[in-house]
Motif scaffolding. Structure first.
Motif, PDB file in Angstrom:
ATOM      1  N   SER A   1      37.502  41.473  31.543  1.00  0.00           N
ATOM      2  CA  SER A   1      37.015  40.756  32.526  1.00  0.00           C
ATOM      3  C   SER A   1      35.793  40.104  32.744  1.00  0.00           C
ATOM      4  O   SER A   1      35.278  39.195  33.841  1.00  0.00           O
ATOM      5  CB  SER A   1      36.764  41.893  33.190  1.00  0.00           C
ATOM      6  OG  SER A   1      35.942  43.592  32.886  1.00  0.00           O
ATOM      7  N   PRO A   2      34.534  40.432  31.895  1.00  0.00           N
ATOM      8  CA  PRO A   2      33.226  39.104  31.932  1.00  0.00           C
ATOM      9  C   PRO A   2      33.265  38.083  31.864  1.00  0.00           C
ATOM     10  O   PRO A   2      33.133  37.028  32.884  1.00  0.00           O
ATOM     11  CB  PRO A   2      32.701  39.991  30.591  1.00  0.00           C
ATOM     12  CG  PRO A   2      32.638  41.795  31.019  1.00  0.00           C
ATOM     13  CD  PRO A   2      34.398  41.418  30.733  1.00  0.00           C
ATOM     14  N   TRP A   3      34.591  38.105  30.814  1.00  0.00           N
ATOM     15  CA  TRP A   3      35.582  36.011  30.804  1.00  0.00           C
ATOM     16  C   TRP A   3      35.884  35.609  31.602  1.00  0.00           C
ATOM     17  O   TRP A   3      35.966  34.579  31.603  1.00  0.00           O
ATOM     18  CB  TRP A   3      35.713  36.303  29.356  1.00  0.00           C
ATOM     19  CG  TRP A   3      34.304  36.890  27.884  1.00  0.00           C
ATOM     20  CD1 TRP A   3      33.799  35.588  27.751  1.00  0.00           C
ATOM     21  CD2 TRP A   3      33.691  37.340  28.206  1.00  0.00           C
ATOM     22  NE1 TRP A   3      32.854  36.143  27.300  1.00  0.00           N
ATOM     23  CE2 TRP A   3      33.146  37.308  27.000  1.00  0.00           C
ATOM     24  CE3 TRP A   3      35.000  39.349  27.416  1.00  0.00           C
ATOM     25  CZ2 TRP A   3      32.135  38.392  26.673  1.00  0.00           C
ATOM     26  CZ3 TRP A   3      33.927  40.037  27.098  1.00  0.00           C
ATOM     27  CH2 TRP A   3      32.897  39.421  26.312  1.00  0.00           C
TER      28      TRP A   3
ATOM     29  N   HIS B   1      33.821  35.830  34.937  1.00  0.00           N
ATOM     30  CA  HIS B   1      32.666  34.398  34.526  1.00  0.00           C
ATOM     31  C   HIS B   1      31.656  35.577  35.135  1.00  0.00           C
ATOM     32  O   HIS B   1      30.862  35.230  35.908  1.00  0.00           O
ATOM     33  CB  HIS B   1      32.405  33.075  35.313  1.00  0.00           C
ATOM     34  CG  HIS B   1      33.527  32.984  34.520  1.00  0.00           C
ATOM     35  ND1 HIS B   1      34.132  31.612  33.820  1.00  0.00           N
ATOM     36  CD2 HIS B   1      34.815  32.651  35.834  1.00  0.00           C
ATOM     37  CE1 HIS B   1      35.194  31.514  34.123  1.00  0.00           C
ATOM     38  NE2 HIS B   1      36.001  31.822  35.068  1.00  0.00           N
ATOM     39  N   PHE B   2      30.819  37.032  34.014  1.00  0.00           N
ATOM     40  CA  PHE B   2      29.851  37.470  34.674  1.00  0.00           C
ATOM     41  C   PHE B   2      28.099  36.911  33.345  1.00  0.00           C
ATOM     42  O   PHE B   2      27.646  36.966  34.077  1.00  0.00           O
ATOM     43  CB  PHE B   2      30.435  39.007  34.047  1.00  0.00           C
ATOM     44  CG  PHE B   2      30.895  39.484  34.281  1.00  0.00           C
ATOM     45  CD1 PHE B   2      31.556  40.129  35.273  1.00  0.00           C
ATOM     46  CD2 PHE B   2      30.617  41.012  33.919  1.00  0.00           C
ATOM     47  CE1 PHE B   2      32.495  40.308  35.852  1.00  0.00           C
ATOM     48  CE2 PHE B   2      31.734  41.994  34.267  1.00  0.00           C
ATOM     49  CZ  PHE B   2      32.404  41.670  35.290  1.00  0.00           C
ATOM     50  N   SER B   3      28.477  35.630  33.946  1.00  0.00           N
ATOM     51  CA  SER B   3      27.149  34.567  32.688  1.00  0.00           C
ATOM     52  C   SER B   3      26.017  35.054  34.027  1.00  0.00           C
ATOM     53  O   SER B   3      25.887  35.060  34.659  1.00  0.00           O
ATOM     54  CB  SER B   3      28.008  33.282  33.894  1.00  0.00           C
ATOM     55  OG  SER B   3      27.652  32.899  34.817  1.00  0.00           O
TER      56      SER B   3
ATOM     57  N   GLN C   1      24.521  37.619  33.205  1.00  0.00           N
ATOM     58  CA  GLN C   1      24.295  39.069  33.181  1.00  0.00           C
ATOM     59  C   GLN C   1      25.517  39.328  31.573  1.00  0.00           C
ATOM     60  O   GLN C   1      25.953  40.156  31.815  1.00  0.00           O
ATOM     61  CB  GLN C   1      25.588  38.960  34.419  1.00  0.00           C
ATOM     62  CG  GLN C   1      25.041  38.812  35.405  1.00  0.00           C
ATOM     63  CD  GLN C   1      24.289  39.419  37.014  1.00  0.00           C
ATOM     64  OE1 GLN C   1      24.400  41.104  36.564  1.00  0.00           O
ATOM     65  NE2 GLN C   1      23.883  38.972  37.748  1.00  0.00           N
ATOM     66  N   PRO C   2      24.378  39.661  30.857  1.00  0.00           N
ATOM     67  CA  PRO C   2      24.809  40.420  29.714  1.00  0.00           C
ATOM     68  C   PRO C   2      24.994  42.124  29.874  1.00  0.00           C
ATOM     69  O   PRO C   2      25.676  42.292  28.667  1.00  0.00           O
ATOM     70  CB  PRO C   2      23.366  39.837  28.444  1.00  0.00           C
ATOM     71  CG  PRO C   2      22.583  39.509  29.473  1.00  0.00           C
ATOM     72  CD  PRO C   2      23.155  39.050  30.241  1.00  0.00           C
TER      73      PRO C   2
ATOM     74  N   THR D   1      27.949  43.133  30.987  1.00  0.00           N
ATOM     75  CA  THR D   1      29.227  41.912  29.770  1.00  0.00           C
ATOM     76  C   THR D   1      29.403  43.336  28.969  1.00  0.00           C
ATOM     77  O   THR D   1      30.234  43.780  28.503  1.00  0.00           O
ATOM     78  CB  THR D   1      29.367  40.375  29.434  1.00  0.00           C
ATOM     79  OG1 THR D   1      28.430  39.853  30.929  1.00  0.00           O
ATOM     80  CG2 THR D   1      29.679  39.917  28.475  1.00  0.00           C
TER      81      THR D   1
ATOM     82  N   ASN E   1      31.045  46.095  30.020  1.00  0.00           N
ATOM     83  CA  ASN E   1      31.875  46.479  30.896  1.00  0.00           C
ATOM     84  C   ASN E   1      33.280  46.223  28.888  1.00  0.00           C
ATOM     85  O   ASN E   1      34.593  46.568  29.170  1.00  0.00           O
ATOM     86  CB  ASN E   1      32.780  44.742  31.577  1.00  0.00           C
ATOM     87  CG  ASN E   1      32.517  45.436  32.591  1.00  0.00           C
ATOM     88  OD1 ASN E   1      31.618  45.874  33.138  1.00  0.00           O
ATOM     89  ND2 ASN E   1      33.745  45.075  33.467  1.00  0.00           N
ATOM     90  N   LEU E   2      32.799  45.673  28.377  1.00  0.00           N
ATOM     91  CA  LEU E   2      33.341  45.544  26.809  1.00  0.00           C
ATOM     92  C   LEU E   2      33.632  46.811  26.248  1.00  0.00           C
ATOM     93  O   LEU E   2      34.649  46.846  25.719  1.00  0.00           O
ATOM     94  CB  LEU E   2      32.610  44.734  26.065  1.00  0.00           C
ATOM     95  CG  LEU E   2      33.130  43.855  24.379  1.00  0.00           C
ATOM     96  CD1 LEU E   2      34.686  43.208  24.586  1.00  0.00           C
ATOM     97  CD2 LEU E   2      32.154  43.117  24.459  1.00  0.00           C
TER      98      LEU E   2
ATOM     99  N   ILE F   1      31.598  40.492  40.436  1.00  0.00           N
ATOM    100  CA  ILE F   1      31.321  41.594  39.344  1.00  0.00           C
ATOM    101  C   ILE F   1      31.840  43.029  40.553  1.00  0.00           C
ATOM    102  O   ILE F   1      32.495  43.817  39.960  1.00  0.00           O
ATOM    103  CB  ILE F   1      29.766  41.503  39.203  1.00  0.00           C
ATOM    104  CG1 ILE F   1      30.263  39.902  38.458  1.00  0.00           C
ATOM    105  CG2 ILE F   1      30.431  42.568  38.097  1.00  0.00           C
ATOM    106  CD1 ILE F   1      28.797  39.709  37.636  1.00  0.00           C
TER     107      ILE F   1
END
Length: 149
Positions: A50-52, A55-57, A59-60, A63, A66-67, A118
């Motif tokens: 989901s971060p990709w 687009h959780f750009s 916001q590492p 990201t 969630n991973l 998000i």
């Protein structure tokens, strides 16, 4: 010098263990459980990617969150599908992971806040994951409870 052999007297020799295993296998192979396992696996995979997708750009931290949580939920779902007799009792862990997905946008990104996309994404996937975890827990309770006579 020879030592006397000791016999295993643990729970594995208890007469009710065979009955409990048979009930667990019967419930774990039902179509409802197979559907729940598959949905848990899919929810975990979606949470991981989901971060990709959303687009959780920039916001590492969310990201990575969630991973990791998505991979954990996906592995639990995969384990439940491949070895239900061993993994079925681990289903209780899915509900807290789903709740964490719901609250994580506010906890993990507390310094600079999360965007609305998000928050919506995590609330939906976390809510679905928690519901699937509660459903799997309910099936587990149904298996482990002894019927009243």
């Amino acid at each position: 010098m020879s030592y006397p052999q000791q016999h295993a007297t643990g729970m594995t020799t208890h007469p009710e263990m065979a009955e409990m295993r048979e009930r667990l296998e019967r419930t774990a192979s039902s179509s409802k459980v197979v559907a729940i396992e598959g949905l848990i696996l899919l929810a975990g995979l979606y949470a991981a990617i989901s971060p990709w997708v959303v687009h959780f750009s920039g916001q590492p931290s969310i990201t990575v969150n969630n991973l990791i949580i998505g991979i954990a939920v996906g592995l639990i779902g995969l384990g439940m599908a491949l070895a239900p007799e061993r993994m079925f009792r681990l289903a209780w862990a899915v509900a807290p992971l789903g709740i964490w997905l719901v609250i994580s946008p506010w906890v993990v990104t507390a310094t600079h806040g999360a965007r609305a996309g998000i928050i919506w994404n995590n609330c939906w996937v976390g809510g679905v994951t928690a519901l699937l975890g509660l459903t799997a827990m309910g099936l587990t309770i149904g298996v482990t409870r002894k019927p009243l006579r």
